[in-house]
Design a protein around this motif. Structure first.
Motif, mmCIF file in Angstrom:
data_model
loop_
_atom_site.group_PDB
_atom_site.id
_atom_site.type_symbol
_atom_site.label_atom_id
_atom_site.label_comp_id
_atom_site.label_asym_id
_atom_site.label_seq_id
_atom_site.Cartn_x
_atom_site.Cartn_y
_atom_site.Cartn_z
ATOM 1 N N HIS A 1 3.706 -3.342 4.878
ATOM 2 C CA HIS A 1 2.801 -3.849 4.191
ATOM 3 C C HIS A 1 2.540 -4.702 3.686
ATOM 4 N N TYR A 2 2.280 -6.614 3.463
ATOM 5 C CA TYR A 2 2.582 -7.512 2.888
ATOM 6 C C TYR A 2 1.502 -7.725 2.296
ATOM 7 N N PHE B 1 -2.396 4.341 -5.332
ATOM 8 C CA PHE B 1 -2.888 5.462 -4.468
ATOM 9 C C PHE B 1 -1.382 6.382 -3.273
ATOM 10 N N ASN B 2 -1.145 7.369 -2.719
ATOM 11 C CA ASN B 2 0.230 7.471 -1.927
ATOM 12 C C ASN B 2 -0.292 9.319 -1.622
ATOM 13 N N GLY B 3 0.341 9.492 -0.539
ATOM 14 C CA GLY B 3 0.560 10.508 0.429
ATOM 15 C C GLY B 3 0.480 11.553 -0.639
ATOM 16 N N PRO C 1 0.871 9.388 7.064
ATOM 17 C CA PRO C 1 -0.679 9.501 6.892
ATOM 18 C C PRO C 1 -1.941 8.277 6.008
ATOM 19 N N TYR C 2 -0.954 8.762 5.312
ATOM 20 C CA TYR C 2 -2.073 7.306 4.042
ATOM 21 C C TYR C 2 -2.115 6.528 4.678
ATOM 22 N N ASP C 3 -1.306 5.379 5.455
ATOM 23 C CA ASP C 3 -1.293 4.612 6.114
ATOM 24 C C ASP C 3 -2.356 4.063 6.439
ATOM 25 N N VAL C 4 -3.034 4.955 6.957
ATOM 26 C CA VAL C 4 -5.051 4.569 7.453
ATOM 27 C C VAL C 4 -5.583 3.888 5.921
ATOM 28 N N PRO D 1 -6.828 2.146 13.644
ATOM 29 C CA PRO D 1 -7.671 3.154 12.497
ATOM 30 C C PRO D 1 -7.803 2.973 11.238
ATOM 31 N N GLY D 2 -7.670 1.681 10.210
ATOM 32 C CA GLY D 2 -7.810 1.286 9.286
ATOM 33 C C GLY D 2 -8.681 0.499 9.299
#
Length: 131
Positions: A5-6, A57-59, A85-88, A120-121
């Protein structure tokens, strides 16, 4: 390269708008779908950060990739999530940023913003009602 993501901001984001943004990010972090998913850094027990100047943050552990860092200052940056999973949460935070900083931020992705990659996001961001 990985799924990325940018985002770009060309000016420092207004302090009052950033306060409202980070308040919404705190609400996002408290959602059941996100709670327990995130950490400050992948190997940290520290909670994800959202304050007047930065969101970070990160996963957790194996569910991490690159740390997401969003600041008030001008940015031309990215975050590779590799569909972890943290992409959401990354997608939801970027959508909240677009909501709060209309015209001041550009966001794009390797994924389909209008399709399944961002759905989902988008659903998480829709749960956050801004004041």
């Amino acid at each position: 390269m990985g799924y990325t993501h940018y985002w770009t901001t060309t000016t420092e984001l207004p302090a009052i708008a950033f306060q409202a943004f980070f308040a919404d990010v705190v609400k996002l972090f408290a959602l059941p779908e996100v709670k327990g998913l995130l950490a400050y850094e992948s190997d940290s027990t520290r909670a994800p950060l959202a304050d007047n100047d930065q969101v970070q943050f990160n996963g957790r552990g194996e569910q991490s990739h690159e740390t997401f860092i969003f600041t008030r200052g001008p940015q031309d940056t990215f975050c590779k999530t590799a569909y972890k999973p943290y992409d959401v949460a990354v997608v939801a935070v970027l959508l909240l940023a677009k909501r709060h900083f209309k015209g001041l931020i550009s966001v794009w992705s390797d994924g389909d913003r209008d399709g399944a990659d961002w759905a989902p996001g988008r659903a998480l961001a829709a749960q956050i009602k801004s004041k």
